[in-house]
Design a protein around this motif. Structure first.
Motif, PDB file in Angstrom:
ATOM      1  N   UNK A  25      47.331 -16.197  22.935  1.00  0.00           N
ATOM      2  CA  UNK A  25      46.741 -15.810  21.645  1.00  0.00           C
ATOM      3  C   UNK A  25      46.981 -16.917  20.607  1.00  0.00           C
ATOM      4  N   UNK A  26      48.215 -17.436  20.546  1.00  0.00           N
ATOM      5  CA  UNK A  26      48.518 -18.534  19.613  1.00  0.00           C
ATOM      6  C   UNK A  26      47.710 -19.780  19.960  1.00  0.00           C
ATOM      7  N   UNK A  27      47.578 -20.065  21.253  1.00  0.00           N
ATOM      8  CA  UNK A  27      46.797 -21.224  21.694  1.00  0.00           C
ATOM      9  C   UNK A  27      45.347 -21.073  21.243  1.00  0.00           C
ATOM     10  N   UNK A  28      44.771 -19.884  21.437  1.00  0.00           N
ATOM     11  CA  UNK A  28      43.394 -19.637  21.025  1.00  0.00           C
ATOM     12  C   UNK A  28      43.221 -19.753  19.513  1.00  0.00           C
ATOM     13  N   UNK A  29      44.198 -19.241  18.766  1.00  0.00           N
ATOM     14  CA  UNK A  29      44.155 -19.370  17.305  1.00  0.00           C
ATOM     15  C   UNK A  29      44.132 -20.839  16.904  1.00  0.00           C
ATOM     16  N   UNK A  30      44.972 -21.657  17.555  1.00  0.00           N
ATOM     17  CA  UNK A  30      45.003 -23.105  17.295  1.00  0.00           C
ATOM     18  C   UNK A  30      43.652 -23.727  17.618  1.00  0.00           C
ATOM     19  N   UNK A  31      43.080 -23.345  18.767  1.00  0.00           N
ATOM     20  CA  UNK A  31      41.797 -23.909  19.188  1.00  0.00           C
ATOM     21  C   UNK A  31      40.705 -23.581  18.168  1.00  0.00           C
ATOM     22  N   UNK A  32      40.680 -22.339  17.709  1.00  0.00           N
ATOM     23  CA  UNK A  32      39.662 -21.930  16.730  1.00  0.00           C
ATOM     24  C   UNK A  32      39.858 -22.663  15.413  1.00  0.00           C
ATOM     25  N   UNK A  33      41.111 -22.721  14.945  1.00  0.00           N
ATOM     26  CA  UNK A  33      41.419 -23.353  13.669  1.00  0.00           C
ATOM     27  C   UNK A  33      41.072 -24.844  13.695  1.00  0.00           C
ATOM     28  N   UNK A  34      41.389 -25.505  14.810  1.00  0.00           N
ATOM     29  CA  UNK A  34      41.185 -26.962  14.911  1.00  0.00           C
ATOM     30  C   UNK A  34      39.862 -27.325  15.559  1.00  0.00           C
ATOM     31  N   UNK A  35      39.072 -26.310  15.941  1.00  0.00           N
ATOM     32  CA  UNK A  35      37.767 -26.523  16.569  1.00  0.00           C
ATOM     33  C   UNK A  35      37.870 -27.465  17.775  1.00  0.00           C
ATOM     34  N   UNK A  36      38.772 -27.138  18.682  1.00  0.00           N
ATOM     35  CA  UNK A  36      38.959 -27.935  19.893  1.00  0.00           C
ATOM     36  C   UNK A  36      38.844 -27.035  21.120  1.00  0.00           C
ATOM     37  N   UNK A  37      38.559 -27.643  22.271  1.00  0.00           N
ATOM     38  CA  UNK A  37      38.439 -26.888  23.521  1.00  0.00           C
ATOM     39  C   UNK A  37      39.608 -27.153  24.459  1.00  0.00           C
ATOM     40  N   UNK A  38      40.540 -28.019  24.011  1.00  0.00           N
ATOM     41  CA  UNK A  38      41.685 -28.360  24.850  1.00  0.00           C
ATOM     42  C   UNK A  38      42.922 -28.543  23.996  1.00  0.00           C
ATOM     43  N   UNK A  39      44.020 -27.974  24.458  1.00  0.00           N
ATOM     44  CA  UNK A  39      45.317 -28.211  23.832  1.00  0.00           C
ATOM     45  C   UNK A  39      46.222 -28.860  24.867  1.00  0.00           C
ATOM     46  N   UNK A  40      47.062 -29.765  24.407  1.00  0.00           N
ATOM     47  CA  UNK A  40      48.058 -30.382  25.276  1.00  0.00           C
ATOM     48  C   UNK A  40      49.312 -29.528  25.204  1.00  0.00           C
ATOM     49  N   UNK A  41      49.903 -29.248  26.367  1.00  0.00           N
ATOM     50  CA  UNK A  41      51.149 -28.489  26.422  1.00  0.00           C
ATOM     51  C   UNK A  41      52.281 -29.499  26.558  1.00  0.00           C
ATOM     52  N   UNK A  42      53.235 -29.413  25.629  1.00  0.00           N
ATOM     53  CA  UNK A  42      54.323 -30.381  25.540  1.00  0.00           C
ATOM     54  C   UNK A  42      55.218 -30.362  26.778  1.00  0.00           C
ATOM     55  N   UNK A  43      55.895 -31.473  26.993  1.00  0.00           N
ATOM     56  CA  UNK A  43      56.887 -31.568  28.055  1.00  0.00           C
ATOM     57  C   UNK A  43      58.085 -30.688  27.682  1.00  0.00           C
ATOM     58  N   UNK A  44      58.694 -30.065  28.682  1.00  0.00           N
ATOM     59  CA  UNK A  44      59.874 -29.233  28.437  1.00  0.00           C
ATOM     60  C   UNK A  44      61.138 -30.098  28.354  1.00  0.00           C
ATOM     61  N   UNK A  45      61.110 -31.250  29.028  1.00  0.00           N
ATOM     62  CA  UNK A  45      62.256 -32.169  29.019  1.00  0.00           C
ATOM     63  C   UNK A  45      61.763 -33.565  29.364  1.00  0.00           C
ATOM     64  N   UNK A  46      62.657 -34.521  29.309  1.00  0.00           N
ATOM     65  CA  UNK A  46      62.323 -35.940  29.476  1.00  0.00           C
ATOM     66  C   UNK A  46      61.588 -36.270  30.775  1.00  0.00           C
ATOM     67  N   UNK A  47      61.941 -35.594  31.861  1.00  0.00           N
ATOM     68  CA  UNK A  47      61.328 -35.908  33.167  1.00  0.00           C
ATOM     69  C   UNK A  47      60.187 -34.970  33.527  1.00  0.00           C
ATOM     70  N   UNK A  48      59.749 -34.176  32.551  1.00  0.00           N
ATOM     71  CA  UNK A  48      58.640 -33.254  32.760  1.00  0.00           C
ATOM     72  C   UNK A  48      57.319 -33.999  32.547  1.00  0.00           C
ATOM     73  N   UNK A  49      56.220 -33.326  32.789  1.00  0.00           N
ATOM     74  CA  UNK A  49      54.885 -33.887  32.549  1.00  0.00           C
ATOM     75  C   UNK A  49      54.150 -33.013  31.546  1.00  0.00           C
TER      76      UNK A  49
END
Length: 132
Positions: A25-49
């Protein structure tokens, strides 16, 4: 020989990064607010992707399955690791890569950090502008 047009010349530099524990729901709110179709999901730690969430992920993995938007987390529907390109890549190769993988957009990484997002729309429209 023509000077190649590089990804960094056509990419979108405003990158929307969310936490993997954010709700869809938060991701969709961000997408609507920023008018984007893709969000990047942050790394959880240094060796994550990095991961990505697309509108199509939400449609297929949440809405089509009747799941509640506020009860599903980003990490449950994201694609990870995200396919990414380098800012100094020639847009011709970027276009070939994206179309071959059936992607419309992807993050741009420089030294492991997100510096932008490039899409086929950016490549076609901005690439034409740069060519003229």
């Amino acid at each position: 020989m023509n000077t190649p047009i590089l990804v960094k010349e056509v990419m979108w530099k405003e990158v929307d990064i969310i936490d993997s524990k954010s709700t869809v729901q938060n991701a969709l709110n961000d997408m609507q607010h920023k008018k984007t179709k893709m969000l990047v999901v942050d790394k959880a730690h240094e060796h994550d992707e990095y991961g990505v969430i697309l509108i199509s992920d939400i449609a297929a993995k949440v809405i089509a399955k009747g799941r509640a938007l506020d009860r599903v987390n980003a990490y449950e529907v994201m694609t990870k690791p995200a396919i990414s390109v380098h800012p100094d890549m020639d847009i011709r190769y970027c276009a070939k890569l994206l179309t071959r993988l059936n992607l419309s957009r992807c993050p741009v990484l420089d030294n492991g950090e997100i510096v932008g997002v490039v899409s086929l729309t950016n490549i076609v429209l901005n690439g034409l502008r740069v060519l003229q």
